[in-house]
Structures are given as structure tokens and as C-alpha cells.
Design a protein around this motif. Sequence first.
Motif, mmCIF file in Angstrom:
data_model
loop_
_atom_site.group_PDB
_atom_site.id
_atom_site.type_symbol
_atom_site.label_atom_id
_atom_site.label_comp_id
_atom_site.label_asym_id
_atom_site.label_seq_id
_atom_site.Cartn_x
_atom_site.Cartn_y
_atom_site.Cartn_z
ATOM 1 N N ASP A 185 0.827 -1.219 0.000
ATOM 2 C CA ASP A 185 0.000 0.000 0.000
ATOM 3 C C ASP A 185 0.857 1.264 0.000
ATOM 4 O OD1 ASP A 185 0.944 -0.057 2.596
ATOM 5 O OD2 ASP A 185 -0.941 -0.756 3.442
ATOM 6 N N SER A 186 1.981 1.218 -0.675
ATOM 7 C CA SER A 186 2.831 2.394 -0.819
ATOM 8 C C SER A 186 2.217 3.343 -1.851
ATOM 9 C CB SER A 186 4.226 1.959 -1.272
ATOM 10 O OG SER A 186 5.029 3.085 -1.563
ATOM 11 N N PRO A 187 2.371 4.656 -1.672
ATOM 12 C CA PRO A 187 1.804 5.615 -2.636
ATOM 13 C C PRO A 187 2.702 5.860 -3.847
ATOM 14 C CG PRO A 187 2.789 6.817 -0.841
ATOM 15 C CD PRO A 187 2.947 5.353 -0.501
ATOM 16 N N TYR A 188 3.708 5.011 -4.068
ATOM 17 C CA TYR A 188 4.707 5.280 -5.109
ATOM 18 C C TYR A 188 4.558 4.400 -6.351
ATOM 19 C CZ TYR A 188 6.741 8.256 -1.603
ATOM 20 O OH TYR A 188 6.914 9.247 -0.664
ATOM 21 N N ASN A 189 3.382 3.818 -6.526
ATOM 22 C CA ASN A 189 3.071 3.040 -7.739
ATOM 23 C C ASN A 189 4.052 1.893 -7.982
ATOM 24 O OD1 ASN A 189 0.861 4.777 -8.449
ATOM 25 N ND2 ASN A 189 2.350 6.277 -9.201
ATOM 26 N N ARG B 218 -2.864 12.913 12.649
ATOM 27 C CA ARG B 218 -3.324 11.752 11.900
ATOM 28 C C ARG B 218 -2.257 10.677 11.713
ATOM 29 N NH1 ARG B 218 -7.732 13.813 7.394
ATOM 30 N NH2 ARG B 218 -9.068 14.908 8.874
ATOM 31 N N PHE B 219 -1.153 10.808 12.429
ATOM 32 C CA PHE B 219 -0.099 9.792 12.367
ATOM 33 C C PHE B 219 0.168 9.179 13.735
ATOM 34 C CE2 PHE B 219 0.631 12.361 8.633
ATOM 35 C CZ PHE B 219 0.969 11.439 7.653
ATOM 36 N N GLY B 220 0.220 10.013 14.782
ATOM 37 C CA GLY B 220 0.585 9.527 16.102
ATOM 38 C C GLY B 220 2.038 9.097 16.132
ATOM 39 N N VAL B 221 2.515 8.703 17.298
ATOM 40 C CA VAL B 221 3.903 8.253 17.390
ATOM 41 C C VAL B 221 4.104 6.943 16.633
ATOM 42 C CG1 VAL B 221 4.409 9.458 19.556
ATOM 43 C CG2 VAL B 221 3.490 7.126 19.631
ATOM 44 N N HIS B 222 3.018 6.172 16.477
ATOM 45 C CA HIS B 222 3.128 4.929 15.705
ATOM 46 C C HIS B 222 3.308 5.225 14.222
ATOM 47 C CE1 HIS B 222 1.034 1.602 13.367
ATOM 48 N NE2 HIS B 222 2.165 1.060 13.787
ATOM 49 N N GLY B 223 2.371 5.949 13.633
ATOM 50 C CA GLY B 223 2.463 6.265 12.216
ATOM 51 C C GLY B 223 3.674 7.121 11.892
ATOM 52 N N GLY B 224 3.968 8.079 12.779
ATOM 53 C CA GLY B 224 5.152 8.909 12.577
ATOM 54 C C GLY B 224 6.416 8.075 12.554
ATOM 55 N N ASP C 282 5.474 1.241 4.308
ATOM 56 C CA ASP C 282 4.396 0.392 3.813
ATOM 57 C C ASP C 282 3.705 -0.305 4.981
ATOM 58 O OD1 ASP C 282 3.119 -0.916 1.330
ATOM 59 O OD2 ASP C 282 3.637 -2.620 2.616
ATOM 60 N N MET C 283 2.447 -0.010 5.177
ATOM 61 C CA MET C 283 1.740 -0.480 6.378
ATOM 62 C C MET C 283 1.770 -2.003 6.513
ATOM 63 S SD MET C 283 -2.107 0.464 7.585
ATOM 64 C CE MET C 283 -2.616 0.261 9.284
ATOM 65 N N HIS C 284 1.601 -2.701 5.405
ATOM 66 C CA HIS C 284 1.541 -4.155 5.461
ATOM 67 C C HIS C 284 2.912 -4.788 5.667
ATOM 68 C CE1 HIS C 284 -2.463 -3.484 3.754
ATOM 69 N NE2 HIS C 284 -2.747 -4.754 4.001
ATOM 70 N N SER C 285 3.878 -4.399 4.852
ATOM 71 C CA SER C 285 5.164 -5.103 4.813
ATOM 72 C C SER C 285 6.287 -4.372 5.538
ATOM 73 C CB SER C 285 5.573 -5.359 3.353
ATOM 74 O OG SER C 285 5.742 -4.136 2.651
ATOM 75 N N SER C 286 5.945 -3.432 6.408
ATOM 76 C CA SER C 286 6.961 -2.630 7.107
ATOM 77 C C SER C 286 7.952 -3.430 7.938
ATOM 78 C CB SER C 286 6.290 -1.565 7.988
ATOM 79 O OG SER C 286 5.295 -2.129 8.810
ATOM 80 N N PRO C 287 7.640 -4.648 8.429
ATOM 81 C CA PRO C 287 8.678 -5.399 9.151
ATOM 82 C C PRO C 287 9.874 -5.782 8.276
ATOM 83 C CG PRO C 287 6.505 -6.222 9.736
ATOM 84 C CD PRO C 287 6.321 -5.283 8.577
ATOM 85 N N ASN C 288 9.786 -5.542 6.955
ATOM 86 C CA ASN C 288 10.950 -5.755 6.090
ATOM 87 C C ASN C 288 12.174 -5.010 6.607
ATOM 88 O OD1 ASN C 288 10.500 -7.527 3.846
ATOM 89 N ND2 ASN C 288 9.087 -6.039 2.977
ATOM 90 N N ASP C 289 11.955 -3.825 7.179
ATOM 91 C CA ASP C 289 13.066 -3.063 7.748
ATOM 92 C C ASP C 289 13.212 -3.463 9.213
ATOM 93 O OD1 ASP C 289 14.887 -1.211 8.782
ATOM 94 O OD2 ASP C 289 14.159 0.399 7.492
ATOM 95 N N PRO C 290 14.355 -4.023 9.605
ATOM 96 C CA PRO C 290 14.514 -4.468 10.997
ATOM 97 C C PRO C 290 14.307 -3.375 12.040
ATOM 98 C CG PRO C 290 16.214 -5.427 9.623
ATOM 99 C CD PRO C 290 15.510 -4.411 8.769
#
Length: 394
Positions: free
Chosen positions: A229-233, A291-297, A310-318
Motif C-alpha cells: 500500500d505504498s503511494p509510489y506506484n 493523523r499519524f501519532g507516534v506509531h504512524g510517525g 508500507d503499512m503491510h510489509s513494514s517489518p521488512n526493515d529491521p
Amino acid sequence: MLFFSYLASIAAVAGFAIAQSPPLSNFSSEDIASGAAWEKVQKLALERMQDNVDFRGKKCNFETATVRKEFRNMTLEHRKSFTNAVECLQRLPPQVMTHEQKKQYPGVHSRYDEYVATHINYTTTIHMTADFLAWHRFYVHSFEQDLKKHCGYTGHMPYWNWAEDAEALDQSEIFNGDEYSMGSNGVYIPNRDYTYLGLQNVNFPPGTGGGCVHSGPFSKTKLHLGPIDSPYNNNVKSDYEDNPRCLVRDLNSFFSTQYNTYTNVTELLLGEIYIEGFQGLMQGYGSDANRFGVHGGGHWLGGGPSDLEDMHSSPNDPIFFLHHAMLDKIWLVWQYMDIWDRQFIIRGTSTMGNSPPSPDMQLTDKIPFGFVAPDQTFHDLMDTFAGSFCYRYD
């Protein structure tokens, strides 16, 4: 003698019961902004924690619990040991996925990928839900246990205090790219445009990287899953498609200076006395002002494009796991500000923003963890000194 002992116990419990969170007005704006207030609140939480858990008289107590440290407070040897273990998990073949399931999960190549796939699978039932905090608490704990079980790691899960770096993320020791860091920023890519996020109505500038992590740990890491769900196509067509690529970072203080400061942390801790408000503000929902909070930020400070956003696959970055350990620390401090009312308090449903509508979750509910671990009972994820847990933070 027994009578007086009984009275002492009642008095101790009564003392805990009236222990409440200090009001935000107790601290000056300078102390809040500098982190001095956060330090005082942490210290108070630790004092209350020690009184509470030692009063229980259990095997897991304040002294026997493992202590999670901020990454920079670890010795250089322990930092390197941690990142080596993470890279080991990225090389280790899948441990739970069966041969038959490989057709459904073509992008899962390692035990680490099993964590990413699990987060992808449950994204809409573990964010803006009653179990957001508890699910991620156990997810990070399981990651720590796998580092020990499969990769010989003998330390403990670190966390990242991003508030310390909020003004200049790219200058942080954590991302300096040496062998004792969490890897570098991405290679700098110039002449990029602003990005508009419609859901949050935010237009933000490019960050300080934008390309592949180029030095230190994870500079040779190959990712396989996402983005979704990245906004970068550049999103994959199916959730578990194999998409080999490097780890991308674009550290961006546009987000951290607004959503991940000591002021943000302290206002969250002391300004939200009910779990609904606390978990809502932490995730950036229920408020037009944040609209981000400390989590989204903490995800978007990775910049864009980056694998952390990327909300779904963000654990890709350790760094995901250190970010969520920081969120867990904040929750634990919040719990111990009023432990008798906050230890087992939950509110909300099991669907993101209650869409589609679902029943309120209960502490008796079973929570799934996919490839990570067997299902867990919600109640068992609320106390870091009980069940499969026995840890605290420094």
C-alpha cells in the motif's frame, strides 16, 4: 502477627490502587520538550513497577526480569551480536511454512519472511483494533525468542528512542552505517518531488536518502515481500508475490519533528487517561490534528519511498522491531502509571476502525499469529511479568 501482616497487605494494595498518573500540568513546557518530564515519568513507573511485581511474590520479579535497553545503551559487542542474529534469521529457511503452502506464499524465502508475511496477513485486524498493542507486544517478543533459538543471540530485544533523534534522523548514531549501527540511510537521490498522502491530507518533501541502504548491517539484505500500500506506484499485484530488491530508506525529519518528539510522547502518556484515547492518539486516529501519532510517525519517518512506510510489509526493515519495542515501552509506562486500572483494560473490536463492524474483543479471545507462533489468549499478553513474558525496560 498474621493480622498485622494482613493489614499491611491491604494497605499496600490500597496504596497501589490510588496511585494515579501525574497531570501534564505538573511539568513545564521546557521539561516536556527536552525529555526531562519523560525521564521523571519513566522513573516513577519503574518505582511503581518494582513495588507491584515484588508484592506478587512470583518467580518473575523486578530483579529477575530481563531488561531491554535502548540500542545506543548496548555495548558495541551486543549491538553487533543483535544485527548479526537478525541477518541470520533473514538467511534461515522458513520454519513453519509447509512445502504445500509455498505456492500461496512465493515471496517467503526465510524465517524472517515468515514474520513479514504474518504481518501482511493480519494488517487489517491488528491496527486500529483492541489488540493493536498486545499483538505487537507478542510479535516483537516472538522475534526476540527466535533470534535466541535459531541464531544463538544471548542478549535482549533493544528499542529505539526516536524522540532523541527527532530533529535530525540522518545524523543519528543508529543509522551511521558502521558495523555497530542498524545500517545506513539510503543512498541519496536528488531532484525528487513532494508526496501527497490523501488519507492524512499531508504533502511532504523528500527525505535525506531514497535509495538502497549502502553500508553497515542490512546493506546486503534482499527483501522479497511487498510493498502493498505504498503511494509510489510500485506495489505488488498480489500480497505474497516474490519481489526481490534491496532495503530502501529515506530518513525524513518532516515526520519525526511533528509526531515523534518528547512532547508527543509525554502528552500521549499523561494526557490520555483512558485506553481508547491512548491507543487512538498513539496510532493517529480520532484526531484531525494528529493523523499519524507516534506509531504512524515512526513508520513514515523512514521516508518515502522506504520499506518502513508500507503499512503491510513494514517489518521488512529491521528497525520496525525497535520502533515497536519503543511503543511497547510507552504502553508499559502508561500501564504502571495506574496499574490497577490499566493492567487488563481493553477497548475496541477486531477489525480496523471497526470496518466491517465486529464485536468488541474480550480478554478471553484467541489471537492468531500465523507463521510466528500458535494462537495466544488476549489476557496473557497484557502483563510483561507473567505468562511467556518476563521483561521490563531500562
